[in-house]
Design an enzyme around this catalytic site. Sequence first.
Site, mmCIF file in Angstrom:
data_model
loop_
_atom_site.group_PDB
_atom_site.id
_atom_site.type_symbol
_atom_site.label_atom_id
_atom_site.label_comp_id
_atom_site.label_asym_id
_atom_site.label_seq_id
_atom_site.Cartn_x
_atom_site.Cartn_y
_atom_site.Cartn_z
ATOM 1 C CE LYS A 175 63.240 26.615 82.202
ATOM 2 N NZ LYS A 175 62.498 26.801 80.929
ATOM 3 C CB THR A 206 58.181 36.673 84.367
ATOM 4 O OG1 THR A 206 56.581 36.209 84.715
ATOM 5 C CG2 THR A 206 58.896 37.517 85.326
ATOM 6 N N GLY A 208 57.271 34.592 78.829
ATOM 7 C CA GLY A 208 58.249 34.065 77.783
ATOM 8 C C GLY A 208 59.580 34.012 78.277
ATOM 9 C CB THR A 209 61.536 34.130 81.628
ATOM 10 O OG1 THR A 209 60.438 33.357 82.178
ATOM 11 C CG2 THR A 209 61.334 35.367 82.022
ATOM 12 N N GLY A 210 61.063 31.489 79.899
ATOM 13 C CA GLY A 210 61.870 30.128 79.484
ATOM 14 C C GLY A 210 62.026 29.962 78.079
ATOM 15 C CB CYS A 211 60.198 30.993 75.033
ATOM 16 S SG CYS A 211 58.666 30.304 75.288
HETATM 17 N N1 LIG Z 1 62.073 37.628 88.188
HETATM 18 C C1 LIG Z 1 63.223 37.115 87.708
HETATM 19 N N2 LIG Z 1 64.459 37.512 87.816
HETATM 20 C C2 LIG Z 1 65.433 37.161 87.347
HETATM 21 N N3 LIG Z 1 65.523 35.834 86.626
HETATM 22 C C3 LIG Z 1 64.525 35.172 86.698
HETATM 23 C C4 LIG Z 1 63.191 35.758 87.139
HETATM 24 N N4 LIG Z 1 62.025 35.033 86.753
HETATM 25 C C5 LIG Z 1 62.740 33.988 86.193
HETATM 26 N N5 LIG Z 1 63.922 34.060 85.870
HETATM 27 C C6 LIG Z 1 64.964 33.060 85.334
HETATM 28 O O1 LIG Z 1 64.420 32.883 83.858
HETATM 29 C C7 LIG Z 1 64.600 31.708 83.511
HETATM 30 C C8 LIG Z 1 63.276 30.960 83.073
HETATM 31 O O2 LIG Z 1 62.906 30.514 84.412
HETATM 32 P P1 LIG Z 1 61.288 29.917 84.859
HETATM 33 O O3 LIG Z 1 61.868 29.089 85.906
HETATM 34 O O4 LIG Z 1 60.412 31.026 85.025
HETATM 35 O O5 LIG Z 1 61.143 29.345 83.343
HETATM 36 P P2 LIG Z 1 59.703 28.854 82.788
HETATM 37 O O6 LIG Z 1 58.800 28.828 83.847
HETATM 38 O O7 LIG Z 1 59.916 27.872 81.769
HETATM 39 O O8 LIG Z 1 59.448 30.255 82.084
HETATM 40 P P3 LIG Z 1 57.876 30.607 81.370
HETATM 41 O O9 LIG Z 1 57.505 31.364 82.503
HETATM 42 O O10 LIG Z 1 58.170 31.350 80.160
HETATM 43 O O11 LIG Z 1 57.096 29.232 80.815
HETATM 44 C C9 LIG Z 1 65.418 31.166 84.534
HETATM 45 O O12 LIG Z 1 66.794 31.344 84.573
HETATM 46 C C10 LIG Z 1 64.970 31.674 85.843
HETATM 47 O O13 LIG Z 1 66.123 31.732 86.920
HETATM 48 C C1 LIG Z 2 53.714 29.272 72.122
HETATM 49 C C2 LIG Z 2 54.262 29.339 73.555
HETATM 50 N N1 LIG Z 2 55.121 28.688 73.665
HETATM 51 C C3 LIG Z 2 55.527 28.582 74.954
HETATM 52 C C4 LIG Z 2 55.315 29.253 76.096
HETATM 53 C C5 LIG Z 2 55.523 28.949 77.586
HETATM 54 O O1 LIG Z 2 55.754 30.317 78.042
HETATM 55 C C6 LIG Z 2 53.867 30.206 75.779
HETATM 56 N N2 LIG Z 2 53.274 30.754 76.638
HETATM 57 N N3 LIG Z 2 53.462 30.039 74.331
#
Ligand SMILES: Nc1ncnc2c1ncn2[C@@H]1O[C@H](COP(=O)(O)OP(=O)(O)OP(=O)(O)O)[C@@H](O)[C@H]1O
Ligand SMILES: Cc1ncc(CO)c(N)n1
Length: 280
Positions: A175, A206, A208-211
Site C-alpha cells: 500500500k 484516514t 483505519g484505512t489499512g484495516c
Molecule cells: N488520502 C487518501 N486517498 C485515497 N486513498 C488513500 C489515501 N490514504 C490512503 N489511501 C489508500 O488507503 C489504503 C491504505 O493505505 P495506507 O498506506 O494508508 O495503509 P496503512 O498505513 O496500513 O493504513 P492505516 O493508516 O490504517 O494504518 C491504500 O489503498 C492507500 O492507497
Molecule cells: C486495534 C487496531 N488495529 C489496527 C490499527 C491500525 O490502524 C489500529 N489503529 N488499531
Amino acid sequence: MNTPIPKALTIAGSDPSGGAGVQADLKTMGALGTYGMSVVTALTAQSTRGVAGVRAVPVDFVRLQLDTLLADITPDATKVGMLATAELAEAVGEYLPDLANTVLDPVMVATSGDRLLDAEAIGAVRRLCARADLITPNLDEAAALLDRSPAASTDAMRRQAELLLDAGARRVLLKGGHLGADATDVYADADGTLLLPGRHVDTRNTHGTGCTLSAAIAALRPQRESWITAVRDAKGYLTGALTHADALGVGHGHGPVHHYYALWPSRPEGVGSRLRQAGG
Ligand SMILES: Nc1ncnc2c1ncn2[C@@H]1O[C@H](COP(=O)(O)OP(=O)(O)OP(=O)(O)O)[C@@H](O)[C@H]1O
Ligand SMILES: Cc1ncc(CO)c(N)n1
C-alpha cells in the site's frame, strides 16, 4: 434456494473509537454483504487522537475463541490484523493453513505513530506471511519485514513487493498511502506485478484505512472470481469511504472513514425513518 451469505472472520485488536481494528472490520464486512465474525487479540485504549494503552489477550483465550468459533462455523474468508505479541502471532499462524481466503495485514504502528506490535515480534509476523493467501503491508511494514528502508517510488514498491514474494508470500498488496499524494498501490503474485492507481482523497480522516482495505478484500474475495478483482473492488470501496469521511466528522484527531457511505442516504435520520416505516 437462497444463496448463502458469505461469512468473514476478523482476528484483530479492538479500537474503542470504532474506526480501526475489529470494529472497522465488522462494519466493512457488513457494508459489503458478508456476515462478520471476530476473534479479539488485543484491547487498545484508543481514540482518533492516538493510542493510550494496549493489553494483549492471553494466548490460551485467543485459542479458545478460535476453537469454539471454528468448531461451529467455517468462515469463507479470514482477515488477520493486530497481533500485538510474538506468542499471539505464532498461535494464530497455526490456524491459517486450515482457513480459506486468508488476508494478513501485518499491523505494526497506528496512524498516530503508536506501536501495535512488539518490536521482537517482527520475526514471528515474517513467518506468518508465508501462510496467508495475501499480505497487505504499508511502506513501513514492508520495509520492516524485509529489513530495508521504505520504498520511495512506485518502482521501489514493485521491487519490494517482488522481494516479499521471494521471501515466501503468495500474494502481496503493497500500500502506497504514505507515498506522495497519488494513493497508488502495487499488487504482486506469481504472474507478475501490477500498479493499482487510486484517486487521492484530500482528508485528514484516514484512521483505519489499512484495516478497512484488508477487511474489504476478505469480504469481497468469496464474492469475486479472483484475488485481483477483490482487491480492485475493495480499493474502490475504500476510496468511497474516504471521500465521505469528512461528512461523517467523528472525533478531534484523524477521524474514521465512512464505512456505510453507500448504504445510508445523505443523513442517517433517513435510515431511522425507513426503519420506522418498515416496522409499521
Ligand atoms: N488520502 C487518501 N486517498 C485515497 N486513498 C488513500 C489515501 N490514504 C490512503 N489511501 C489508500 O488507503 C489504503 C491504505 O493505505 P495506507 O498506506 O494508508 O495503509 P496503512 O498505513 O496500513 O493504513 P492505516 O493508516 O490504517 O494504518 C491504500 O489503498 C492507500 O492507497
Ligand atoms: C486495534 C487496531 N488495529 C489496527 C490499527 C491500525 O490502524 C489500529 N489503529 N488499531
